[in-house]
Design a protein around this motif. Structure first.
Motif, PDB file in Angstrom:
ATOM      1  N   TRP A 161      20.857  77.885  34.731  1.00 35.58           N
ATOM      2  CA  TRP A 161      22.119  77.315  34.253  1.00 35.58           C
ATOM      3  C   TRP A 161      22.052  75.785  34.265  1.00 35.58           C
ATOM      4  CZ3 TRP A 161      21.319  79.072  39.116  1.00 35.58           C
ATOM      5  CH2 TRP A 161      21.744  78.287  40.192  1.00 35.58           C
ATOM      6  N   VAL A 162      23.044  75.157  33.632  1.00 43.33           N
ATOM      7  CA  VAL A 162      23.128  73.709  33.582  1.00 43.33           C
ATOM      8  C   VAL A 162      24.496  73.286  34.120  1.00 43.33           C
ATOM      9  CG1 VAL A 162      23.957  73.703  31.203  1.00 43.33           C
ATOM     10  CG2 VAL A 162      22.908  71.643  32.126  1.00 43.33           C
ATOM     11  N   ARG A 163      24.500  72.225  34.924  1.00 45.66           N
ATOM     12  CA  ARG A 163      25.743  71.696  35.511  1.00 45.66           C
ATOM     13  C   ARG A 163      25.987  70.303  34.931  1.00 45.66           C
ATOM     14  NH1 ARG A 163      29.074  72.843  39.807  1.00 45.66           N
ATOM     15  NH2 ARG A 163      30.019  71.118  40.981  1.00 45.66           N
ATOM     16  N   ASN A 164      27.131  70.129  34.284  1.00 47.65           N
ATOM     17  CA  ASN A 164      27.493  68.854  33.677  1.00 47.65           C
ATOM     18  C   ASN A 164      28.650  68.213  34.450  1.00 47.65           C
ATOM     19  OD1 ASN A 164      25.905  68.519  31.026  1.00 47.65           O
ATOM     20  ND2 ASN A 164      26.648  70.634  30.901  1.00 47.65           N
ATOM     21  N   GLU A 165      28.564  66.879  34.561  1.00 48.04           N
ATOM     22  CA  GLU A 165      29.604  66.128  35.254  1.00 48.04           C
ATOM     23  C   GLU A 165      30.134  65.021  34.350  1.00 48.04           C
ATOM     24  OE1 GLU A 165      30.143  62.908  38.910  1.00 48.04           O
ATOM     25  OE2 GLU A 165      28.240  63.959  38.621  1.00 48.04           O
ATOM     26  N   THR A 166      31.454  64.850  34.380  1.00 48.60           N
ATOM     27  CA  THR A 166      32.092  63.705  33.745  1.00 48.60           C
ATOM     28  C   THR A 166      32.997  63.046  34.777  1.00 48.60           C
ATOM     29  OG1 THR A 166      32.070  64.802  31.588  1.00 48.60           O
ATOM     30  CG2 THR A 166      33.561  62.937  31.849  1.00 48.60           C
ATOM     31  N   THR A 167      32.693  61.811  35.120  1.00 47.65           N
ATOM     32  CA  THR A 167      33.451  61.089  36.141  1.00 47.65           C
ATOM     33  C   THR A 167      33.944  59.767  35.586  1.00 47.65           C
ATOM     34  OG1 THR A 167      32.289  62.087  38.013  1.00 47.65           O
ATOM     35  CG2 THR A 167      33.306  59.950  38.394  1.00 47.65           C
ATOM     36  N   GLU A 168      35.198  59.460  35.858  1.00 44.40           N
ATOM     37  CA  GLU A 168      35.781  58.181  35.486  1.00 44.40           C
ATOM     38  C   GLU A 168      36.457  57.581  36.704  1.00 44.40           C
ATOM     39  OE1 GLU A 168      38.423  58.991  32.273  1.00 44.40           O
ATOM     40  OE2 GLU A 168      36.807  59.191  30.787  1.00 44.40           O
ATOM     41  N   ALA A 169      36.363  56.247  36.825  1.00 46.76           N
ATOM     42  CA  ALA A 169      36.955  55.589  37.989  1.00 46.76           C
ATOM     43  C   ALA A 169      37.311  54.152  37.648  1.00 46.76           C
ATOM     44  CB  ALA A 169      35.998  55.621  39.187  1.00 46.76           C
ATOM     45  N   THR A 170      38.311  53.633  38.323  1.00 47.26           N
ATOM     46  CA  THR A 170      38.653  52.209  38.259  1.00 47.26           C
ATOM     47  C   THR A 170      38.632  51.659  39.676  1.00 47.26           C
ATOM     48  OG1 THR A 170      41.026  52.719  38.364  1.00 47.26           O
ATOM     49  CG2 THR A 170      40.037  52.428  36.180  1.00 47.26           C
ATOM     50  N   ASN A 171      38.053  50.453  39.829  1.00 47.22           N
ATOM     51  CA  ASN A 171      37.864  49.850  41.148  1.00 47.22           C
ATOM     52  C   ASN A 171      38.425  48.430  41.172  1.00 47.22           C
ATOM     53  OD1 ASN A 171      36.306  52.172  41.599  1.00 47.22           O
ATOM     54  ND2 ASN A 171      34.424  51.108  41.058  1.00 47.22           N
ATOM     55  N   PRO A 172      39.650  48.216  41.633  1.00 49.86           N
ATOM     56  CA  PRO A 172      40.125  46.846  41.844  1.00 49.86           C
ATOM     57  C   PRO A 172      39.633  46.307  43.185  1.00 49.86           C
ATOM     58  CG  PRO A 172      41.886  48.406  42.306  1.00 49.86           C
ATOM     59  CD  PRO A 172      40.700  49.224  41.864  1.00 49.86           C
ATOM     60  N   LYS A 173      39.264  45.018  43.209  1.00 46.25           N
ATOM     61  CA  LYS A 173      38.789  44.378  44.437  1.00 46.25           C
ATOM     62  C   LYS A 173      39.355  42.964  44.496  1.00 46.25           C
ATOM     63  CE  LYS A 173      34.208  46.464  43.693  1.00 46.25           C
ATOM     64  NZ  LYS A 173      32.752  46.184  43.655  1.00 46.25           N
ATOM     65  N   TRP A 174      39.704  42.523  45.663  1.00 50.02           N
ATOM     66  CA  TRP A 174      40.030  41.108  45.823  1.00 50.02           C
ATOM     67  C   TRP A 174      39.776  40.670  47.253  1.00 50.02           C
ATOM     68  CZ3 TRP A 174      44.239  44.437  44.448  1.00 50.02           C
ATOM     69  CH2 TRP A 174      45.134  44.727  45.480  1.00 50.02           C
ATOM     70  N   GLN A 175      39.602  39.372  47.419  1.00 48.63           N
ATOM     71  CA  GLN A 175      39.436  38.790  48.738  1.00 48.63           C
ATOM     72  C   GLN A 175      39.987  37.366  48.729  1.00 48.63           C
ATOM     73  OE1 GLN A 175      35.140  38.804  49.466  1.00 48.63           O
ATOM     74  NE2 GLN A 175      35.127  36.602  49.241  1.00 48.63           N
ATOM     75  N   TYR A 176      40.370  36.905  49.907  1.00 45.45           N
ATOM     76  CA  TYR A 176      40.903  35.552  50.049  1.00 45.45           C
ATOM     77  C   TYR A 176      40.458  35.012  51.403  1.00 45.45           C
ATOM     78  CZ  TYR A 176      44.376  38.810  51.918  1.00 45.45           C
ATOM     79  OH  TYR A 176      44.982  39.872  52.559  1.00 45.45           O
ATOM     80  N   GLU A 177      40.334  33.694  51.479  1.00 44.57           N
ATOM     81  CA  GLU A 177      39.774  33.070  52.684  1.00 44.57           C
ATOM     82  C   GLU A 177      40.451  31.736  52.947  1.00 44.57           C
ATOM     83  OE1 GLU A 177      35.560  31.124  54.291  1.00 44.57           O
ATOM     84  OE2 GLU A 177      35.784  31.800  52.211  1.00 44.57           O
ATOM     85  N   PHE A 178      40.735  31.495  54.218  1.00 48.75           N
ATOM     86  CA  PHE A 178      41.210  30.183  54.670  1.00 48.75           C
ATOM     87  C   PHE A 178      40.319  29.725  55.806  1.00 48.75           C
ATOM     88  CE2 PHE A 178      43.550  27.722  57.851  1.00 48.75           C
ATOM     89  CZ  PHE A 178      43.890  26.613  57.092  1.00 48.75           C
ATOM     90  N   ASN A 179      39.930  28.455  55.775  1.00 51.81           N
ATOM     91  CA  ASN A 179      39.051  27.910  56.805  1.00 51.81           C
ATOM     92  C   ASN A 179      39.452  26.478  57.124  1.00 51.81           C
ATOM     93  OD1 ASN A 179      36.411  26.377  57.655  1.00 51.81           O
ATOM     94  ND2 ASN A 179      36.032  28.516  58.097  1.00 51.81           N
ATOM     95  N   TRP A 180      39.478  26.166  58.403  1.00 52.32           N
ATOM     96  CA  TRP A 180      39.740  24.792  58.860  1.00 52.32           C
ATOM     97  C   TRP A 180      38.621  24.386  59.815  1.00 52.32           C
ATOM     98  CZ3 TRP A 180      42.890  23.540  63.725  1.00 52.32           C
ATOM     99  CH2 TRP A 180      42.879  22.160  63.963  1.00 52.32           C
ATOM    100  N   LYS A 181      37.953  23.280  59.501  1.00 57.98           N
ATOM    101  CA  LYS A 181      36.903  22.759  60.373  1.00 57.98           C
ATOM    102  C   LYS A 181      37.270  21.349  60.816  1.00 57.98           C
ATOM    103  CE  LYS A 181      31.946  21.973  60.857  1.00 57.98           C
ATOM    104  NZ  LYS A 181      30.613  22.073  60.234  1.00 57.98           N
ATOM    105  N   LYS A 182      37.304  21.173  62.129  1.00 55.15           N
ATOM    106  CA  LYS A 182      37.619  19.865  62.712  1.00 55.15           C
ATOM    107  C   LYS A 182      36.394  19.312  63.421  1.00 55.15           C
ATOM    108  CE  LYS A 182      40.490  17.439  66.091  1.00 55.15           C
ATOM    109  NZ  LYS A 182      40.666  16.286  65.179  1.00 55.15           N
ATOM    110  N   THR A 183      36.056  18.065  63.100  1.00 58.41           N
ATOM    111  CA  THR A 183      34.973  17.357  63.779  1.00 58.41           C
ATOM    112  C   THR A 183      35.575  16.285  64.666  1.00 58.41           C
ATOM    113  OG1 THR A 183      33.513  17.719  61.884  1.00 58.41           O
ATOM    114  CG2 THR A 183      32.864  16.027  63.455  1.00 58.41           C
ATOM    115  N   PHE A 184      35.136  16.236  65.927  1.00 56.15           N
ATOM    116  CA  PHE A 184      35.691  15.264  66.864  1.00 56.15           C
ATOM    117  C   PHE A 184      34.988  13.914  66.709  1.00 56.15           C
ATOM    118  CE2 PHE A 184      36.697  19.401  68.521  1.00 56.15           C
ATOM    119  CZ  PHE A 184      37.987  19.261  69.017  1.00 56.15           C
ATOM    120  N   GLN A 185      35.714  12.843  67.024  1.00 51.45           N
ATOM    121  CA  GLN A 185      35.226  11.498  66.758  1.00 51.45           C
ATOM    122  C   GLN A 185      34.034  11.110  67.616  1.00 51.45           C
ATOM    123  OE1 GLN A 185      38.268   8.466  66.581  1.00 51.45           O
ATOM    124  NE2 GLN A 185      39.818   9.900  65.802  1.00 51.45           N
ATOM    125  N   ASN A 186      33.937  11.686  68.803  1.00 51.89           N
ATOM    126  CA  ASN A 186      32.873  11.240  69.721  1.00 51.89           C
ATOM    127  C   ASN A 186      31.489  11.717  69.294  1.00 51.89           C
ATOM    128  OD1 ASN A 186      33.566  13.951  70.338  1.00 51.89           O
ATOM    129  ND2 ASN A 186      32.577  13.756  72.352  1.00 51.89           N
TER     130      ASN A 186
END
Length: 791
Positions: A355-380
Motif C-alpha cells: 500500500w501507499v500512504r500519502n500525507e498533506t500537511t499545512e501550517a502557519t508559524n508566527p514568531k517574534w522576539q524583543y530585547e532590552f539591554n542596559w550596560k553601565k560602565t563605571f568611571q574608575n
C-alpha cells in the motif's frame, strides 16, 4: 609611510583650522561630492584640504560626510584643493569658477591606489592573540582593520575559528557557537541572516574565544562562545547589504541589512523573504524475529516553506558610560509538507499487503522576539561594568494534516486519518551581570538569570470510521509544559602576566511541571543544583600556553523529548516523548595546549567527561510497529583527544583541520535488560581556502564521522564533501557565491537496532544542495549572502 603620516597630519590640521574658519566672515562656500571611480559609491570621511596657491600652506579643509559630500566656507579664493583618502590616489584641483559666492567642484572621482594601501598594511600593527585566564583574546590590528572586510572575515582570521563561504561559523570544528556583541546577545550576531556583514573590521577591537565557559554562563552551555568587542568610536556612518539567492532544490530568497551609526545612536534593521524546499529520502525495515514477518517502507518527504522576517533595533549611547539597546524581530512561515511512503508487508517471502500512504500537511508559524539591554560602565575602570537585560520570545504553530492509506495489492489496509496541532511557546529571560576589577590582578563577577518557559501543545488524531472522523483518544492529548530556571553565580579570579586561576560557583533552581489535560496526568519536579567551575592557565611564552578547566554541566530534557505526542507520518515507526525524563549531568575535565609555530596555530586537548542519567532513545516492538521513546539509561564515561589547527603559508592559501577521537564506557539497565558496553568514535574535518586570480576564492571541506555502538545497535559512519566558490567584484562591494553541499550525496544516516525478538533499520538522506547568490554592499558594509537558513 610618508603618505600615511601626511594624511594623519592633514586631517588633524584641517579639523583645527575648520574651527577658526567658522569664526571668520564666510564669503565663499566650497561644495562637491566624492565617489569611487570603480563602483561610483560615495566615499565618506575623506580629507578635503585647501591650500594657499602662493605659500602652499594649508588654510582650511574638512572631511566628507556619510554621502561623500562636503561644504567648506573660505575667505581667500587664491587656493587649490587636494582630496585624499587612505587607499586612493590623491587628487589635486587647481581650476574652478565662482558663481554667486559658491565654488562647485561637482562630482569628483577617486581612483584606487593599491600600492599605497599595501604600504600601510605592511607597516601597520599586526593582529595577534593574547592568552587570558579562561579565554583567548584576538586583537585586531591594522593588517585586518585597514582592509574594509566584514566581521565574518575577522572571525575567519581567529585561531580555532572557521567561517565557510556561506557564513557558517564553527569553533574547533563544532557548530552551535554562541556569538555575542560586547558581551551580550544581539540581533547583529544572528547567524541566520547577514547582519555580521554590516560590521566592518575597523569597528572591531578584539574577539574573545571561550571554549570552556565559567560559572558566569548558563550551565546548559554551548559548544563555545565568541564575543566581538567593538571599538568605542563616535561615528561610523551607513553600512548595509542586500542580496538574492536561488538554489536546487528550491531555495530562493532576498534579504538585506542596514546599520547606521551616529554619535548617540546605532540603528540597525534586517529583512528577508523567500521560499525553500527541503526534501528527504527515507527507508525503514521492521523485522519480527518471532513470526518472521517484515514491513519495508520507503518514501520522500518535503518541508516547503514561504517565510518573511524583519528586525528593527537601536543602541542609544546616553553618555560614554551608559548604553541602552532595544530591538524586536517578527517572522512568519507558511509550511506545506507533502510526503508519500510505500509499504510492503511480508510473511517470510510471501507478500501479505502492499500500500501507499500519502500525507498533506499545512501550517502557519508566527514568531517574534524583543530585547532590552542596559550596560553601565563605571568611571574608575572601563572593565568595571553592570549589565541588565530582558528578552522575550514567542513561537506558534497552527498545523493540520491528512493521511490516506491506499491498498495496491493483497490484504485491504485502506484507512484515513487526520491530525490538528495548536502549539504555543513563550520564553522570557531576565539577566544581570556585575564585573569589578579590584586591581590589575584580582577580579570579581556576580549576577543572576531567570528563565521562564511556558508551552502548550494541543494535539488531536482522528480516524475515519464510515463517513465520519472520530477522535482517537489513545493518540490525542493536550500537553502543557512549564519550566522556570533561576541561576545565581559568583566568580573570583587572580591573573598576572604568567599564570592565573579562576574559581566560580553557579546555583540553579529548576521548577518543572507537565500536565496532560485530557487524562489529568501531571508531573512536577523542583530541584536545586550546584555547578562549580575551575580554570587555570600558565603562559610559557607569547606563542605557547596551557589551560586547565573543570565544569559541571546540565542537559535538561527538550520539549519534544517530554511531550508524549505520537508522530504518525509513518505509523509503523512512531516517535513519542517521555514526560518523566530526568536531566543529564556531566562532569567535564579538560587540559588544553595552545601554541603557534610560524604561520600555523594549533590547539590540542585531552578531556574526560562523566555523564549520569544519559538520555537515549529506546525502541520497543509490538505488532510489527516500532515505538521509539527517550529514556534515562545509566552512565557514560568518555576520555578523548581533540586537536585542530589552521595554517596560512601564504595570502592565497589557508588550510584547516580538526580531529576528535574518544573512547566511551556505557553502563546502564532498562527493564531488566543490561546495557553495558564499550566503544569508540572519531571524526575528522579537513578544509582548504584557495585564492585564485581575479578575486576568486575556492573552498573545499571534507568531513568524516565514524560509526559507533548504541544501546541497542549501531549508528553507521559517513563522509561528505562541500564546495564553495566566491567571486568579489568592485573590491567586495558585489559578491557572487556558488555553493554545493554534499557534492557526492554521501551524507547518509543509517541506524540499526538489533534485539533478540526484533530488528529495525532506518535510513535518511537530504541529498545534494546547490545554491547561487549575489550580494551588494553599500556604505562601509561588505556584501554578504543572505542564506535563508531556518531560524
Amino acid at each position: 609611510m610618508t603618505l600615511y603620516y601626511k594624511l594623519i597630519f592633514n586631517t588633524f590640521f584641517i579639523i583645527f583650522l575648520s574651527h577658526l574658519t567658522f569664526a571668520q566672515e564666510q564669503s565663499v562656500k566650497v561644495i562637491g561630492s566624492l565617489i569611487e571611480e570603480d563602483t561610483k559609491q560615495p566615499v565618506p570621511y575623506a580629507t578635503v584640504a585647501i591650500y594657499n596657491s602662493e605659500t602652499k600652506v594649508i588654510i582650511s579643509g574638512s572631511t566628507t560626510d556619510d554621502l561623500g559630500k562636503f561644504n567648506i566656507p573660505i575667505t581667500n579664493t587664491n587656493v587649490y584643493f587636494e582630496i585624499s583618502f587612505m587607499g586612493y590616489k590623491t587628487k589635486t584641483i587647481t581650476t574652478f569658477t565662482i558663481t554667486n559666492g559658491v565654488i562647485d567642484l561637482g562630482t569628483i572621482q577617486l581612483a584606487s591606489d593599491s600600492q599605497a594601501l599595501d604600504e600601510v598594511i605592511v607597516t601597520g600593527e599586526v593582529s595577534k592573540t593574547v592568552f587570558k585566564l579562561d579565554k583567548r583574546v584576538f586583537n585586531v590590528g591594522k593588517d585586518i582593520s585597514s582592509t574594509g572586510v566584514s566581521a565574518l572575515e575577522v572571525l575567519n582570521n581567529v585561531p580555532s575559528v572557521n567561517v565557510n563561504i556561506e557564513g557558517e561559523v564553527t569553533l574547533r570544528g563544532s557548530g552551535g557557537v554562541q556569538i555575542l556583541i560586547n558581551g551580550k546577545p544581539s540581533v547583529l550576531a544572528d547567524q541566520s541572516s547577514n547582519a555580521l556583514g554590516t560590521i566592518t573590521a575597523d569597528m572591531i577591537e578584539s574577539v574573545e574565544v571561550i571554549t570552556n565557559p565559567s560559572a558566569k554562563y548558563e550551565a546548559s552551555g554551548t559548544s563555545g562562545i565568541l564575543n566581538i568587542i567593538l571599538k568605542k568610536e563616535d561615528k561610523k556612518g551607513w553600512n548595509g547589504s542586500i542580496s538574492a539567492n536561488t538554489g536546487i532544490p528550491d531555495n530562493h530568497s532576498i534579504g538585506g541589512s542596514l546599520n547606521r551609526r551616529t554619535e548617540k545612536f546605532n540603528l540597525f534593521t534586517q529583512f528577508g523573504v523567500g521560499y525553500r524546499s527541503l526534501p528527504r529520502d527515507t527507508e525503514a525495515t521492521n523485522r519480527n524475529l518471532v513470526n518472521n514477518e517484515t514491513v519495508y517502507s520507503n518514501g520522500e518527504e518535503f518541508r516547503n516553506e514561504t517565510f518573511f522576517n524583519i528586525t528593527l533595533g537601536t543602541d542609544y549611547h546616553l553618555n560614554k558610560y551608559n548604553v541602552f539597546t532595544l530591538s524586536g524581530n517578527f517572522a512568519y512561515e507558511i509550511e506545506d509538507q507533502p510526503s508519500e511512503t510505500n509499504f510492503n508487508h511480508f510473511d517470510g517471502n510471501n507478500l501479505i499487503s502492499r500500500w501507499v500512504r500519502n500525507e498533506t500537511t499545512e501550517a502557519t508559524n508566527p514568531k517574534w522576539q524583543y530585547e532590552f539591554n542596559w550596560k553601565k560602565t563605571f568611571q574608575n575602570n572601563e572593565d568595571h561594568t553592570f549589565q541588565l537585560s530582558a528578552l522575550g520570545r514567542f513561537f506558534g504553530k497552527d498545523q493540520s494534516s491528512e493521511f490516506s492509506d491506499t491498498t495496491l495489492e493483497g490484504d485491504n489496509v485502506n484507512s484515513n486519518q487526520r491530525t490538528a496541532t495548536e502549539f504555543q511557546q513563550s520564553d522570557y529571560t531576565f539577566k544581570a551581570d556585575y564585573v569589578n576589577p579590584l586591581n590589575e590582578n584580582y577580579t570579581l563577577e556576580t549576577g543572576f538569570q531567570y528563565v521562564i518557559n511556558d508551552v502548550g501543545n494541543d494535539f488531536e488524531v482522528q480516524d475515519l470510521v464510515g463517513n465520519n472522523y472520530v477522535t482517537n483518544e489513545n493518540l490525542t492529548n493536550n500537553f502543557e509544559w512549564n519550566q522556570n530556571v533561576l541561576g545565581i553565580y559568583a566568580t573570583g579570579a587572580y591573573e598576572n602576566d604568567t599564570w592565573g586561576i579562576k574559581a566560580g560557583l553557579r546555583i540553579e533552581n529548576t521548577d518543572l511541571s507537565t500536565l496532560l489535560t485530557n487524562t489529568n496526568e501531571s508531573s512536577s519536579k523542583n530541584f536545586t543544583n550546584l555547578f562549580p567551575t575551575f580554570h587555570s592557565s600558565y603562559k610559557i611564552g607569547d606563542n605557547f600556553s596551557l589551560q586547565a578547566g573543570y565544569s559541571k554541566r546540565i542537559l535538561r530534557p527538550r520539549l519534544w523529548d517530554l511531550n508524549p505526542f505520537f508522530n504518525i507520518r509513518n505509523n509503523f515507526n512512531i516517535n513519542t516523548g517521555n514526560p518523566d525524563l530526568q536531566p543529564e549531568f556531566t562532569h567535564s575535565y579538560e587540559l588544553t595546549s595552545i601554541y603557534k609555530i610560524g604561520k600555523a596555530s594549533l590547539s590540542s586537548s585531552i578531556y574526560h567527561r562523566y555523564t549520569t542519567d544519559v538520555v537515549e532513545r529506546v525502541s520497543t516492538f509490538q505488532d510489527n510497529v516500532t515505538l521509539s521513546t527517550p529514556r534515562n539509561i545509566g552512565t557514560n564515561a568518555t576520555i578523548g583527544f581533540e586537536t585542530n589547527g589552521k595554517y596560512s603559508p601564504s595570502k592565497w592559501l589557508t588550510l584547516t583541520g580538526d580531529f576528535n577521537f574518544n573512547y566511551f564506557d556505557r553502563k546502564g539497565t532498562f527493564e531488566d535488560q543490561v546495557f553495558d558496553f564499550t566503544g569508540n568514535q572519531w571524526s575528522t574535518r579537513l578544509g582548504s581556502k584557495i585564492g585564485l586570480p581575479a578575486d576568486i576564492d575556492l573552498e573545499m571541506t571534507g568531513n568524516y564521522r565514524s560509526g559507533f555502538k548504541t544501546v541497542q545497535g549501531e549508528q553507521s559512519g559517513y563522509a561528505f564533501l562541500d564546495l564553495g566558490l566566491r567571486k568579489k567584484i568592485f573590491k567586495g562591494k558585489i559578491v557572487a557565491n556558488l555553493g554545493v553541499r554534499d557534492v557526492f550525496a554521501s551524507r547518509i544516516q543509517e541506524n540499526y537496532v538489533n534485539q533478540p525478538t526484533f530488528e529495525t533499520y532506518n535510513f535518511r538522506q537530504r541529498g545534494r544542495f546547490i545554491t547561487f547568490g549575489i550580494s551588494y554592499g553599500f556604505g562601509k558594509g561588505e556584501a554578504m549572502t543572505y542564506s535563508g537558513r531556518r531560524r
